[in-house]
Design a protein around this motif. Structure first.
Motif, PDB file in Angstrom:
ATOM      1  N   MET A   1       0.854  -1.038   0.045  1.00  0.00           N
ATOM      2  CA  MET A   1       0.257  -0.287   0.016  1.00  0.00           C
ATOM      3  C   MET A   1       0.550   1.405  -0.238  1.00  0.00           C
ATOM      4  SD  MET A   1      -2.958   1.378   2.655  1.00  0.00           S
ATOM      5  CE  MET A   1      -4.057  -0.494   2.584  1.00  0.00           C
ATOM      6  N   ASN A   2       0.724   2.349  -1.443  1.00  0.00           N
ATOM      7  CA  ASN A   2       1.734   3.460  -0.574  1.00  0.00           C
ATOM      8  C   ASN A   2       1.081   4.678   0.397  1.00  0.00           C
ATOM      9  OD1 ASN A   2      -0.666   4.880  -2.072  1.00  0.00           O
ATOM     10  ND2 ASN A   2      -0.251   5.408  -4.228  1.00  0.00           N
ATOM     11  N   SER A   3       1.999   5.273   0.395  1.00  0.00           N
ATOM     12  CA  SER A   3       1.730   5.980   1.739  1.00  0.00           C
ATOM     13  C   SER A   3       0.811   7.034   1.702  1.00  0.00           C
ATOM     14  CB  SER A   3       3.300   6.844   1.550  1.00  0.00           C
ATOM     15  OG  SER A   3       3.496   7.817   0.953  1.00  0.00           O
ATOM     16  N   LYS A   4       0.623   7.532   0.136  1.00  0.00           N
ATOM     17  CA  LYS A   4      -0.417   8.535   0.297  1.00  0.00           C
ATOM     18  C   LYS A   4      -1.670   7.878   0.869  1.00  0.00           C
ATOM     19  CE  LYS A   4       0.723  11.360  -3.732  1.00  0.00           C
ATOM     20  NZ  LYS A   4       0.650  11.618  -5.146  1.00  0.00           N
ATOM     21  N   ARG A   5      -2.144   6.074   0.094  1.00  0.00           N
ATOM     22  CA  ARG A   5      -3.598   5.750   0.722  1.00  0.00           C
ATOM     23  C   ARG A   5      -3.252   6.146   2.606  1.00  0.00           C
ATOM     24  NH1 ARG A   5      -4.335   1.700  -3.100  1.00  0.00           N
ATOM     25  NH2 ARG A   5      -4.791   1.903  -4.934  1.00  0.00           N
ATOM     26  N   ILE A   6      -1.875   5.441   2.867  1.00  0.00           N
ATOM     27  CA  ILE A   6      -2.106   4.986   4.090  1.00  0.00           C
ATOM     28  C   ILE A   6      -2.134   6.184   4.768  1.00  0.00           C
ATOM     29  CG2 ILE A   6      -0.502   4.989   6.445  1.00  0.00           C
ATOM     30  CD1 ILE A   6       1.336   2.794   4.259  1.00  0.00           C
ATOM     31  N   HIS A   7      -2.078   8.038   4.780  1.00  0.00           N
ATOM     32  CA  HIS A   7      -1.990   9.573   4.703  1.00  0.00           C
ATOM     33  C   HIS A   7      -3.223   9.232   4.802  1.00  0.00           C
ATOM     34  CE1 HIS A   7       2.131   9.798   4.821  1.00  0.00           C
ATOM     35  NE2 HIS A   7       1.821  10.760   5.181  1.00  0.00           N
ATOM     36  N   PHE A   8      -4.520   9.130   3.994  1.00  0.00           N
ATOM     37  CA  PHE A   8      -5.809   9.386   3.651  1.00  0.00           C
ATOM     38  C   PHE A   8      -6.404   8.158   4.570  1.00  0.00           C
ATOM     39  CE2 PHE A   8      -4.684  11.189  -0.454  1.00  0.00           C
ATOM     40  CZ  PHE A   8      -5.018  12.872  -0.490  1.00  0.00           C
ATOM     41  N   ILE A   9      -6.442   7.553   5.065  1.00  0.00           N
ATOM     42  CA  ILE A   9      -6.620   6.350   6.049  1.00  0.00           C
ATOM     43  C   ILE A   9      -6.175   6.581   7.384  1.00  0.00           C
ATOM     44  CG2 ILE A   9      -6.072   3.720   6.854  1.00  0.00           C
ATOM     45  CD1 ILE A   9      -5.586   3.143   4.024  1.00  0.00           C
ATOM     46  N   ILE A  10      -5.408   7.212   7.260  1.00  0.00           N
ATOM     47  CA  ILE A  10      -5.106   8.307   9.069  1.00  0.00           C
ATOM     48  C   ILE A  10      -6.282   8.960   9.117  1.00  0.00           C
ATOM     49  CG2 ILE A  10      -3.403   9.727  10.611  1.00  0.00           C
ATOM     50  CD1 ILE A  10      -1.148   7.565   9.640  1.00  0.00           C
ATOM     51  N   ALA A  11      -6.156   9.904   8.022  1.00  0.00           N
ATOM     52  CA  ALA A  11      -6.729  11.343   8.496  1.00  0.00           C
ATOM     53  C   ALA A  11      -8.461  10.787   8.424  1.00  0.00           C
ATOM     54  CB  ALA A  11      -6.450  11.859   6.781  1.00  0.00           C
ATOM     55  N   ILE A  31     -12.054  16.786  19.983  1.00  0.00           N
ATOM     56  CA  ILE A  31     -11.570  17.771  18.377  1.00  0.00           C
ATOM     57  C   ILE A  31      -9.927  18.160  18.330  1.00  0.00           C
ATOM     58  CG2 ILE A  31     -12.663  19.085  16.704  1.00  0.00           C
ATOM     59  CD1 ILE A  31     -15.232  18.346  18.473  1.00  0.00           C
ATOM     60  N   LEU A  32      -9.639  19.157  18.710  1.00  0.00           N
ATOM     61  CA  LEU A  32      -8.675  19.388  18.716  1.00  0.00           C
ATOM     62  C   LEU A  32      -7.672  18.886  17.715  1.00  0.00           C
ATOM     63  CD1 LEU A  32      -7.026  22.397  17.407  1.00  0.00           C
ATOM     64  CD2 LEU A  32      -5.942  22.957  20.058  1.00  0.00           C
ATOM     65  N   ILE A  33      -6.731  18.039  19.300  1.00  0.00           N
ATOM     66  CA  ILE A  33      -6.064  16.400  18.906  1.00  0.00           C
ATOM     67  C   ILE A  33      -6.015  16.019  17.714  1.00  0.00           C
ATOM     68  CG2 ILE A  33      -5.222  14.778  20.529  1.00  0.00           C
ATOM     69  CD1 ILE A  33      -5.508  16.513  22.373  1.00  0.00           C
ATOM     70  N   TYR A  34      -7.634  15.392  17.185  1.00  0.00           N
ATOM     71  CA  TYR A  34      -7.386  14.176  15.920  1.00  0.00           C
ATOM     72  C   TYR A  34      -8.015  15.198  15.360  1.00  0.00           C
ATOM     73  CZ  TYR A  34      -8.713  10.974  20.003  1.00  0.00           C
ATOM     74  OH  TYR A  34      -8.605   9.987  21.634  1.00  0.00           O
ATOM     75  N   GLY A  35      -8.074  16.557  15.007  1.00  0.00           N
ATOM     76  CA  GLY A  35      -8.579  16.713  13.746  1.00  0.00           C
ATOM     77  C   GLY A  35      -6.559  16.987  13.695  1.00  0.00           C
ATOM     78  N   ALA A  36      -5.661  18.012  14.733  1.00  0.00           N
ATOM     79  CA  ALA A  36      -4.234  17.863  13.726  1.00  0.00           C
ATOM     80  C   ALA A  36      -3.987  16.577  13.863  1.00  0.00           C
ATOM     81  CB  ALA A  36      -3.698  19.057  15.432  1.00  0.00           C
ATOM     82  N   VAL A  37      -4.175  15.607  13.683  1.00  0.00           N
ATOM     83  CA  VAL A  37      -3.204  14.233  12.835  1.00  0.00           C
ATOM     84  C   VAL A  37      -3.733  14.388  11.983  1.00  0.00           C
ATOM     85  CG1 VAL A  37      -3.420  12.092  13.812  1.00  0.00           C
ATOM     86  CG2 VAL A  37      -2.970  13.661  15.589  1.00  0.00           C
ATOM     87  N   ALA A  38      -4.762  14.528  11.670  1.00  0.00           N
ATOM     88  CA  ALA A  38      -6.155  14.552  10.682  1.00  0.00           C
ATOM     89  C   ALA A  38      -5.297  15.502   9.312  1.00  0.00           C
ATOM     90  CB  ALA A  38      -7.456  14.650  10.676  1.00  0.00           C
ATOM     91  N   LEU A  39      -5.322  16.458  10.075  1.00  0.00           N
ATOM     92  CA  LEU A  39      -4.882  17.640   8.840  1.00  0.00           C
ATOM     93  C   LEU A  39      -3.267  16.921   8.809  1.00  0.00           C
ATOM     94  CD1 LEU A  39      -5.452  20.620   7.572  1.00  0.00           C
ATOM     95  CD2 LEU A  39      -4.266  21.492   9.678  1.00  0.00           C
ATOM     96  N   VAL A  40      -2.387  16.690  10.017  1.00  0.00           N
ATOM     97  CA  VAL A  40      -1.255  17.046   9.218  1.00  0.00           C
ATOM     98  C   VAL A  40      -0.770  16.196   8.223  1.00  0.00           C
ATOM     99  CG1 VAL A  40       1.076  15.803  10.025  1.00  0.00           C
ATOM    100  CG2 VAL A  40       0.093  17.612  11.637  1.00  0.00           C
ATOM    101  N   ALA A  41      -2.407  14.260   8.391  1.00  0.00           N
ATOM    102  CA  ALA A  41      -1.567  13.743   7.406  1.00  0.00           C
ATOM    103  C   ALA A  41      -2.407  14.287   6.040  1.00  0.00           C
ATOM    104  CB  ALA A  41      -2.937  12.506   7.862  1.00  0.00           C
ATOM    105  N   LEU A 116       3.221   9.680  10.416  1.00  0.00           N
ATOM    106  CA  LEU A 116       3.986  10.719   9.555  1.00  0.00           C
ATOM    107  C   LEU A 116       4.829  11.717   9.113  1.00  0.00           C
ATOM    108  CD1 LEU A 116       0.606  12.267  10.482  1.00  0.00           C
ATOM    109  CD2 LEU A 116       0.785  10.852   8.061  1.00  0.00           C
ATOM    110  N   LYS A 117       6.143  11.308  10.733  1.00  0.00           N
ATOM    111  CA  LYS A 117       6.729  11.627  11.060  1.00  0.00           C
ATOM    112  C   LYS A 117       8.491  11.010   9.600  1.00  0.00           C
ATOM    113  CE  LYS A 117       9.290  11.534  14.481  1.00  0.00           C
ATOM    114  NZ  LYS A 117      10.731  11.166  13.942  1.00  0.00           N
ATOM    115  N   ARG A 118       8.125  10.319   9.876  1.00  0.00           N
ATOM    116  CA  ARG A 118       8.893   9.117   9.390  1.00  0.00           C
ATOM    117  C   ARG A 118       8.677   8.519   7.897  1.00  0.00           C
ATOM    118  NH1 ARG A 118      12.033   6.284  13.029  1.00  0.00           N
ATOM    119  NH2 ARG A 118      11.298   6.421  14.951  1.00  0.00           N
ATOM    120  N   SER A 119       7.532   9.319   7.392  1.00  0.00           N
ATOM    121  CA  SER A 119       7.055   8.823   6.131  1.00  0.00           C
ATOM    122  C   SER A 119       7.281   9.611   4.960  1.00  0.00           C
ATOM    123  CB  SER A 119       5.996   8.550   5.755  1.00  0.00           C
ATOM    124  OG  SER A 119       4.832   9.296   6.157  1.00  0.00           O
ATOM    125  N   LYS A 120       7.287   8.747   3.924  1.00  0.00           N
ATOM    126  CA  LYS A 120       8.047   9.571   2.674  1.00  0.00           C
ATOM    127  C   LYS A 120       6.845   9.637   1.734  1.00  0.00           C
ATOM    128  CE  LYS A 120      12.380  10.178   3.804  1.00  0.00           C
ATOM    129  NZ  LYS A 120      12.169  11.363   5.523  1.00  0.00           N
TER     130      LYS A 120
END
Length: 122
Positions: A1-11, A31-41, A116-120
């Motif tokens: 699975m490519n990293s873009k898909r994983i990012h969208f799944i996390i988001a 909502i702010l904590i979880y939203g921040a993670v989704a936004l970063v992804a 997310l920090k480690r992913s390319k």
């Protein structure tokens, strides 16, 4: 699975996590904590040329320090005789239940941010 898909799944997961916080005692914080993670992804996919490491490290440190505030609740959980209360009723009858659940939510957010920090982005 490519990293873009994983990012969208996390988001997507963290958007759902944020959406179900309406009945929490402190919904806007979560909502702010979880939203921040989704936004970063999501943002990391569309702006892959930007270095998000400082932002992600800052969020990781904030969440890590916040996680430490719930250690007494987790210790109370381990001392409790009825562990099923943690996943049983949604209404927390014992004070350690909400703290232990929030500790778990923070750990999930920390794991996701670490990924997310480690992913390319390919």
């Amino acid at each position: 699975m490519n990293s873009k898909r994983i990012h969208f799944i996390i988001a997507g997961l963290f958007i759902v996590f944020a959406a179900v916080q309406y009945n929490d005692p402190d919904p806007w914080l979560w909502i702010l904590i979880y939203g921040a993670v989704a936004l970063v992804a999501i943002v990391k996919v569309y702006f892959s040329q930007v270095n998000f490491t400082p932002l992600i490290l800052t969020l990781l440190l904030i969440l890590l320090f916040y996680t430490f505030t719930f250690i007494p609740s987790v210790l109370d959980f381990f001392e409790s005789s009825n562990k099923s209360d943690l996943v049983g009723k949604m209404k927390a009858e014992d004070p350690w239940i909400e703290g232990t659940r929030e500790f778990g939510g923070l750990l999930i957010a920390i794991i996701a941010l670490n990924y997310l920090k480690r992913s390319k982005i390919n």
